[in-house]
Motif scaffolding. Structure first.
Motif, PDB file in Angstrom:
ATOM      1  N   HIS A 169       0.857  -1.197   0.000  1.00 24.57           N
ATOM      2  CA  HIS A 169       0.000   0.000   0.000  1.00 24.57           C
ATOM      3  C   HIS A 169       0.887   1.240   0.000  1.00 24.57           C
ATOM      4  CE1 HIS A 169      -3.788   2.156   1.785  1.00 24.57           C
ATOM      5  NE2 HIS A 169      -2.906   3.084   1.426  1.00 24.57           N
TER       6      HIS A 169
ATOM      7  N   HIS B 209       1.304   5.395  -1.914  1.00 24.50           N
ATOM      8  CA  HIS B 209       0.845   6.473  -2.812  1.00 24.50           C
ATOM      9  C   HIS B 209       2.116   7.161  -3.326  1.00 24.50           C
ATOM     10  CE1 HIS B 209      -3.308   6.506  -0.910  1.00 24.50           C
ATOM     11  NE2 HIS B 209      -2.616   5.956   0.059  1.00 24.50           N
TER      12      HIS B 209
ATOM     13  N   LYS C 180      -0.295   3.444  -5.973  1.00 24.00           N
ATOM     14  CA  LYS C 180      -1.616   3.978  -6.300  1.00 24.00           C
ATOM     15  C   LYS C 180      -1.503   5.275  -7.095  1.00 24.00           C
ATOM     16  CE  LYS C 180      -3.220   2.351  -1.795  1.00 24.00           C
ATOM     17  NZ  LYS C 180      -3.804   1.064  -2.158  1.00 24.00           N
TER      18      LYS C 180
ATOM     19  N   HIS D  20      -9.744   1.735   1.210  1.00 25.70           N
ATOM     20  CA  HIS D  20      -9.287   2.444   2.418  1.00 25.70           C
ATOM     21  C   HIS D  20     -10.490   2.533   3.362  1.00 25.70           C
ATOM     22  CE1 HIS D  20      -5.960   3.972  -0.062  1.00 25.70           C
ATOM     23  NE2 HIS D  20      -5.461   4.638   0.961  1.00 25.70           N
TER      24      HIS D  20
ATOM     25  N   HIS E 102      -5.934   0.229   6.323  1.00 25.83           N
ATOM     26  CA  HIS E 102      -6.018   1.152   7.469  1.00 25.83           C
ATOM     27  C   HIS E 102      -6.637   0.442   8.667  1.00 25.83           C
ATOM     28  CE1 HIS E 102      -4.392   4.876   5.970  1.00 25.83           C
ATOM     29  NE2 HIS E 102      -5.128   4.768   4.883  1.00 25.83           N
TER      30      HIS E 102
ATOM     31  N   ASP F  79       2.228   2.859   3.393  1.00 30.94           N
ATOM     32  CA  ASP F  79       1.283   3.932   3.049  1.00 30.94           C
ATOM     33  C   ASP F  79       2.026   5.172   2.537  1.00 30.94           C
ATOM     34  OD1 ASP F  79      -1.242   5.044   2.661  1.00 30.94           O
ATOM     35  OD2 ASP F  79      -1.416   5.808   4.708  1.00 30.94           O
TER      36      ASP F  79
HETATM   37 FE    FE Z   1      -3.446   5.061   1.721  1.00 35.55          FE
END
Ligand code: FE
Ligand code: NIG
Length: 424
Positions: A83, A85, A152, A258, A281, A333
């Motif tokens: 996961h 970004h 992502k 999420h 999460h 994350d």
């Molecule tokens: Fe995230």
């Protein structure tokens, strides 16, 4: 000597195989099976693991073009970061300063900062700038022992800029020794131009963006691009999340969600109901939804850098998830708002202290279970014959050190598909 190998890694003091269970994750109480082997070697050919076993026996069995001496240190599978970004431009250092002084993440988001701030900077960036910034972060991940990264989109929020982000992920997957796994997160925030009519943005997502991504995927990424939604107050509500995910599923896209980062909206139950590959999460998830995820095949991805990065004290109730039988994974994350961290070693340090995972559980959550969370448990995440030879030689003698120590890079050498791709 009956065979010539590409590579033999010998003199491994402690080898962690971290086996898949029935080809899948280590669920619930079974998490933390490291398959420890002392005084071991790994035989590698054609980018794959041929055999793992006692160093003395493998040294007798195989001739190898390259022999790497692990000097009695620890070897594990490369981390899978399920996961991130990682594709963005700019930074939000000023927002961090405000948050430390008391402003909340949601307040800043409501004022047009937060995700939409990074959307503005990402839309304005050239392809070369975005490519260079993303490449640098991915190489930092690699140097800290990560060999597979989910990436992502979600800072474009227009059909063209979102597709451009997918193109960047695809280009860097080709260019870098890492394996990248693309996820479309067009449903990351309501973009400013739709602030007065969020449902019109949901309609755009469903009628235009998802079909465009599915068409792109058919041409560029036949394995399938994930679709993710930020189900949260101020982002997408449960009903909008259901519509978007159902539309993606109808196009054949695998799902991620999420959920329960700040407010429980029912997204965890929805993830289990739709058969999402992961629910991520899961901080404020109610007990009945923990049970629902525990019974499902949906991976539960905890992101301890996020509460840490926000200075919050509440983390995923990981032990409750394990009691419920869940397939628990961990990830960075990595993002410019809540947690800019490229290092899975630090995730292990947090997971042991704040999720109360044992060091063995944390390592399995970052390897075989993280691979399950991106549908790659058949190829990566464990050091079993037939799998990709993605492994890390550490400068420490035993797995506990990966959680025990923090703040400096413990990786000595990273091997991807049998090639040394980083040496510290
Ligand atoms: Fe995230
Ligand atoms: O996972 N929750 C949504 N997305 C990120 C934050 C992204 C950002 O703030 O830019 C997260 O925490």
């Amino acid at each position: 000597m009956d065979e010539t190998l590409d590579l033999l890694v010998t003199n491994i003091g402690q080898l962690c195989i971290v086996p898949a269970h029935d080809g899948g994750p280590q669920r619930g109480a079974a998490l933390g099976d490291l398959g420890l082997l002392p005084d071991a070697a790994v035989a590698i050919h054609g980018g794959e693991i041929v055999e793992v076993g006692p160093s003395t026996r493998l040294e007798r069995t195989y001739a190898a073009r390259t022999v790497l001496d692990a000097q009695g240190m620890l070897v594990t599978p490369g981390f899978v970061d399920p996961h991130t970004h990682v594709v963005w431009a700019g930074d939000r250092a000023d927002e961090f300063e405000r948050r430390i002084a008391g402003a909340t993440y949601q307040q800043i988001m409501a004022e047009g900062g937060g995700i939409n701030r990074t959307v503005r900077e990402t839309r304005a960036a050239s392809r070369a700038t975005l490519l260079a910034a993303t490449r640098a972060r991915l190489l930092s991940m690699l140097s800290h022992g990560t060999t597979t990264v989910e990436c992502k989109t979600g800072y474009g929020l227009q059909t063209q800029t979102e597709l451009a982000m997918l193109e960047i992920i695809c280009a860097l997957d080709d260019e870098l020794p890492l394996d990248l796994v693309p996820t479309f997160l067009g449903a990351h925030a309501i973009p400013p131009e739709y602030a007065d009519d969020p449902d019109a943005y949901v309609a755009l997502l469903i009628d235009e963006m998802l079909p465009a991504v599915a068409a792109w995927s058919a041409g560029h990424w036949p394995e399938g691009v994930f679709c993710d939604v930020f189900c949260e107050m101020g982002a997408f509500d449960l009903e909008q999340t259901r519509r978007i995910l159902s539309a993606a599923q109808a196009l054949g896209m695998p799902l991620k969600v999420h959920v329960d980062e700040f407010e429980p909206l029912g997204g965890a139950r929805l993830a289990a109901e739709l058969g999402a590959v992961s629910a991520d999460h899961v901080v404020v998830t109610p007990d009945d939804e923990i049970e629902a995820l525990g019974r499902s095949n949906t991976a539960v991805v905890s992101l301890p850098c996020t509460p840490f990065g926000l200075g919050h004290s509440r983390y995923t109730p990981a032990r409750r998830f394990l009691e419920a039988g869940a397939a628990l994974a961990v990830a960075t994350d990595c993002n410019p708002g809540t947690g800019w961290n490229e290092n899975m070693q630090f995730v292990l340090a947090l997971a042991t202290r704040y999720l109360r995972l044992t060091p063995a559980e944390a390592l399995a959550a970052a390897t075989i279970n993280a691979a399950w969370a991106v549908r790659r448990a058949d190829r990566v995440g464990s050091l079993e014959p037939g799998k990709q030879a993605d492994l890390v030689i550490w400068r420490v003698p035993a797995y506990q050190h990966l959680s025990y120590r923090f703040g400096s890079n413990l990786a000595r050498m990273v091997i991807k598909r049998g090639q040394v791709v980083y040496e510290g």
